[in-house]
Design a protein around this motif. Structure first.
Motif, PDB file in Angstrom:
ATOM      1  N   LYS A 166      31.386 -29.351  43.459  1.00  0.00           N
ATOM      2  CA  LYS A 166      31.879 -28.531  42.347  1.00  0.00           C
ATOM      3  C   LYS A 166      30.863 -27.458  41.966  1.00  0.00           C
ATOM      4  O   LYS A 166      31.235 -26.318  41.652  1.00  0.00           O
ATOM      5  CB  LYS A 166      32.187 -29.420  41.141  1.00  0.00           C
ATOM      6  CG  LYS A 166      33.396 -30.322  41.320  1.00  0.00           C
ATOM      7  CD  LYS A 166      34.693 -29.535  41.273  1.00  0.00           C
ATOM      8  CE  LYS A 166      35.902 -30.452  41.309  1.00  0.00           C
ATOM      9  NZ  LYS A 166      37.177 -29.712  41.195  1.00  0.00           N
ATOM     10  N   SER A 226      31.301 -28.540  29.235  1.00  0.00           N
ATOM     11  CA  SER A 226      31.770 -29.450  30.282  1.00  0.00           C
ATOM     12  C   SER A 226      30.745 -29.578  31.403  1.00  0.00           C
ATOM     13  O   SER A 226      30.540 -30.672  31.943  1.00  0.00           O
ATOM     14  CB  SER A 226      33.118 -28.976  30.841  1.00  0.00           C
ATOM     15  OG  SER A 226      32.996 -27.723  31.480  1.00  0.00           O
ATOM     16  N   LEU A 284      40.106 -33.426  26.928  1.00  0.00           N
ATOM     17  CA  LEU A 284      40.731 -33.539  28.247  1.00  0.00           C
ATOM     18  C   LEU A 284      41.766 -32.438  28.455  1.00  0.00           C
ATOM     19  O   LEU A 284      41.809 -31.804  29.517  1.00  0.00           O
ATOM     20  CB  LEU A 284      41.385 -34.911  28.395  1.00  0.00           C
ATOM     21  CG  LEU A 284      42.161 -35.152  29.700  1.00  0.00           C
ATOM     22  CD1 LEU A 284      41.231 -35.061  30.904  1.00  0.00           C
ATOM     23  CD2 LEU A 284      42.865 -36.501  29.661  1.00  0.00           C
ATOM     24  N   ILE A 297      39.918 -29.095  29.010  1.00  0.00           N
ATOM     25  CA  ILE A 297      39.255 -29.015  30.316  1.00  0.00           C
ATOM     26  C   ILE A 297      40.284 -28.869  31.429  1.00  0.00           C
ATOM     27  O   ILE A 297      40.089 -28.097  32.380  1.00  0.00           O
ATOM     28  CB  ILE A 297      38.355 -30.241  30.535  1.00  0.00           C
ATOM     29  CG1 ILE A 297      37.121 -30.142  29.629  1.00  0.00           C
ATOM     30  CG2 ILE A 297      37.925 -30.359  31.997  1.00  0.00           C
ATOM     31  CD1 ILE A 297      36.174 -31.311  29.720  1.00  0.00           C
ATOM     32  N   ASN A 298      41.389 -29.589  31.328  1.00  0.00           N
ATOM     33  CA  ASN A 298      42.444 -29.448  32.338  1.00  0.00           C
ATOM     34  C   ASN A 298      43.023 -28.038  32.334  1.00  0.00           C
ATOM     35  O   ASN A 298      43.339 -27.475  33.392  1.00  0.00           O
ATOM     36  CB  ASN A 298      43.552 -30.469  32.092  1.00  0.00           C
ATOM     37  CG  ASN A 298      43.151 -31.876  32.489  1.00  0.00           C
ATOM     38  OD1 ASN A 298      42.191 -32.066  33.237  1.00  0.00           O
ATOM     39  ND2 ASN A 298      43.862 -32.869  31.991  1.00  0.00           N
ATOM     40  N   ALA A 327      40.431 -25.836  33.986  1.00  0.00           N
ATOM     41  CA  ALA A 327      40.365 -26.093  35.428  1.00  0.00           C
ATOM     42  C   ALA A 327      41.594 -25.576  36.164  1.00  0.00           C
ATOM     43  O   ALA A 327      41.537 -25.346  37.376  1.00  0.00           O
ATOM     44  CB  ALA A 327      40.188 -27.589  35.683  1.00  0.00           C
ATOM     45  N   CYS A 356      35.556 -26.078  37.224  1.00  0.00           N
ATOM     46  CA  CYS A 356      35.035 -26.264  35.866  1.00  0.00           C
ATOM     47  C   CYS A 356      35.557 -27.517  35.174  1.00  0.00           C
ATOM     48  O   CYS A 356      35.553 -27.597  33.945  1.00  0.00           O
ATOM     49  CB  CYS A 356      35.333 -25.033  35.012  1.00  0.00           C
ATOM     50  SG  CYS A 356      34.421 -23.559  35.528  1.00  0.00           S
ATOM     51  N   ASP A 357      36.020 -28.505  35.950  1.00  0.00           N
ATOM     52  CA  ASP A 357      36.388 -29.774  35.326  1.00  0.00           C
ATOM     53  C   ASP A 357      35.142 -30.654  35.226  1.00  0.00           C
ATOM     54  O   ASP A 357      34.022 -30.175  35.400  1.00  0.00           O
ATOM     55  CB  ASP A 357      37.517 -30.459  36.099  1.00  0.00           C
ATOM     56  CG  ASP A 357      37.118 -30.828  37.522  1.00  0.00           C
ATOM     57  OD1 ASP A 357      35.922 -30.681  37.878  1.00  0.00           O
ATOM     58  OD2 ASP A 357      37.993 -31.265  38.290  1.00  0.00           O
ATOM     59  N   GLN A 383      35.514 -36.894  35.535  1.00  0.00           N
ATOM     60  CA  GLN A 383      36.852 -36.547  35.058  1.00  0.00           C
ATOM     61  C   GLN A 383      37.694 -37.794  34.801  1.00  0.00           C
ATOM     62  O   GLN A 383      38.371 -37.899  33.774  1.00  0.00           O
ATOM     63  CB  GLN A 383      37.543 -35.639  36.075  1.00  0.00           C
ATOM     64  CG  GLN A 383      38.924 -35.165  35.669  1.00  0.00           C
ATOM     65  CD  GLN A 383      38.905 -34.081  34.608  1.00  0.00           C
ATOM     66  OE1 GLN A 383      37.871 -33.494  34.315  1.00  0.00           O
ATOM     67  NE2 GLN A 383      40.064 -33.809  34.025  1.00  0.00           N
ATOM     68  N   GLU A 402      39.524 -39.225  31.327  1.00  0.00           N
ATOM     69  CA  GLU A 402      40.949 -39.562  31.275  1.00  0.00           C
ATOM     70  C   GLU A 402      41.150 -40.970  30.730  1.00  0.00           C
ATOM     71  O   GLU A 402      42.083 -41.224  29.955  1.00  0.00           O
ATOM     72  CB  GLU A 402      41.561 -39.428  32.669  1.00  0.00           C
ATOM     73  CG  GLU A 402      41.635 -37.984  33.158  1.00  0.00           C
ATOM     74  CD  GLU A 402      42.070 -37.881  34.603  1.00  0.00           C
ATOM     75  OE1 GLU A 402      42.248 -38.947  35.244  1.00  0.00           O
ATOM     76  OE2 GLU A 402      42.231 -36.749  35.103  1.00  0.00           O
TER      77      GLU A 402
END
Length: 408
Positions: free
Chosen positions: A153, A220, A285, A288-289, A292, A298-299, A304, A308
């Motif tokens: 990433k 993040s 969450l 961030i989703n 992304a 960028c998650d 991750q 969740e």
């Protein structure tokens, strides 16, 4: 401040450019014709170099080489100066640039300009978390990450922000990513106030006051490196100023946070931190989703799934079980093989702390035992005598769905 771009004429003086083959000779031939000769063109560039406080160089011979060699990089400031003087269109010239580098470093292949977006800002946070801007033989900075997904990433962020490096930037042991000098030069020119040392780093005001995507990407990225995501979302570091800035970012993003806390590590060194409360986990969450979806790197990478899980634990949403039922379900889970407390927590839909409490009780009763470690978590298995009592248990009696890992 909105998401901005960095054009080649904004580059620091140490950045050099390479043109496409079809354009290179045409550009420099036109510049030489404008001034009358390569000697006069070189004299002009020496004059500009003097104004910039740079050492004079043999630009005349460099111009002649540019007409016949495809490997020579030329100073970005010199290209900009020639363009301004001759009236050539800067944007048209920029489209013909195929690579750039800091003098002596690895080059990046990228269609300019550079976008100062979430990936750019995220790299800065990574360098403040698990990175260093100390010069190495491979690059001007380095980023250490034991997670393969985390390294991938980070590299994706670097490619998205700065382009494809001319050589592999991951170390032989696979745990370090080197950042070529050109990237660090551009970062420090764009955010001259930024520092990357353990105790010197802080969240720049330009990021605190920047777009929401900048602030979220910075937070993040730091969570990937220094965040602890188990029953809660915690950030810890020895740098008090940096923690204060991160807390401001999190609260500015409307996440409910604890006050800054002070801890002491094994050596007696103060450690500062704060928690993002679980009540904000679902919002974090979701954000961030959403980020992304447009910026896939960028998650939270390897963390991750943990976010969740935390977001799924809504207070009061789980049915109250009969006394001893959770222990029975934990034993049933272990009958399928060794698991960590987090594995069992995910299956049962409870927090890891609850599972650990039950496992400790079961261990005291000689019903389970520790068999090793997986990452930072202990691995548990059924005690031998208890395995025998569950041998004839049918797989179909397992009280959760194997496809969803959730209770019915």
């Amino acid at each position: 401040m909105s998401e901005s771009t960095i054009h080649f004429w904004d580059f620091p003086v140490s950045i050099h450019l390479r043109f496409s083959d079809s354009f290179r000779a045409r550009f420099f031939s036109q510049a030489i014709r404008f001034f009358g000769s390569s000697i006069k063109t070189g004299a002009f560039l020496n004059s500009v170099a003097g104004q910039k406080g740079l050492k004079r160089s043999a630009y005349a011979s460099g111009l002649r080489q540019q007409k016949c060699s495809q490997r020579i990089f030329f100073p970005a400031w010199a290209v900009a100066a020639l363009s301004h003087e001759t009236g050539m269109d800067l944007f048209s010239i920029e489209r013909e640039i195929v690579a750039y580098r800091a003098k002596g470093g690895l080059s990046f292949s990228k269609q300019l300009p550079i976008s100062v977006g979430p990936e750019f800002v995220g790299i800065m946070a990574h360098l403040m978390g698990d990175g260093s801007d100390k010069v190495t033989r491979r690059g001007a900075a380095r980023y250490a990450q034991v997670s393969l997904l985390g390294r991938q990433k980070f590299k994706e962020k670097m490619v998205a922000a700065f382009g494809l490096p001319s050589e592999e930037v991951i170390s032989r042991d696979g745990k370090t990513v080197f950042i070529p000098a050109a990237a660090m030069t551009v970062i420090k020119a764009r955010f001259p106030e930024a520092r990357f040392g353990t105790y010197e780093s802080f969240v720049p005001e330009a990021i605190k006051n920047g777009e929401r995507s900048w602030r979220l990407a910075f937070l993040s990225a730091f969570l990937v490196d220094e965040g602890s995501l188990y029953e809660s979302i915690s950030i810890r570091t020895k740098n008090k100023t940096l923690i204060q800035g991160l807390l401001e970012l999190a609260e500015g993003l409307d996440y409910s946070c604890s006050k800054m806390k002070i801890f002491v590590d094994w050596s007696g060194t103060p450690v500062f931190g704060f928690d993002i409360r679980n009540s904000s986990a679902a919002d974090l969450l979701r954000d961030i989703n959403s980020l992304a979806a447009c910026h896939p790197s960028c998650d939270l990478a390897q963390k991750q799934n943990q976010l969740e899980f935390i977001a799924s634990l809504k207070r009061g949403s789980l049915k109250t079980r009969l006394e001893g039922e959770t222990k029975k379900l934990a034993l049933a889970a272990l009958s399928e093989g060794p698991k960590t407390a987090m594995d069992i927590a995910r299956l049962l839909g409870v927090c890891r702390r609850t599972v650990r409490t039950h496992l400790n009780d079961l261990e005291a009763s000689d019903m389970v035992s520790q068999v090793g470690w997986r990452g930072r978590g202990k691995t548990w298995q059924l005690a031998q005598f208890h395995k025998t009592s569950l041998t004839n248990t049918s797989a179909s009696s397992t009280p959760w769905s194997e496809s969803t890992n959730t209770l019915p």
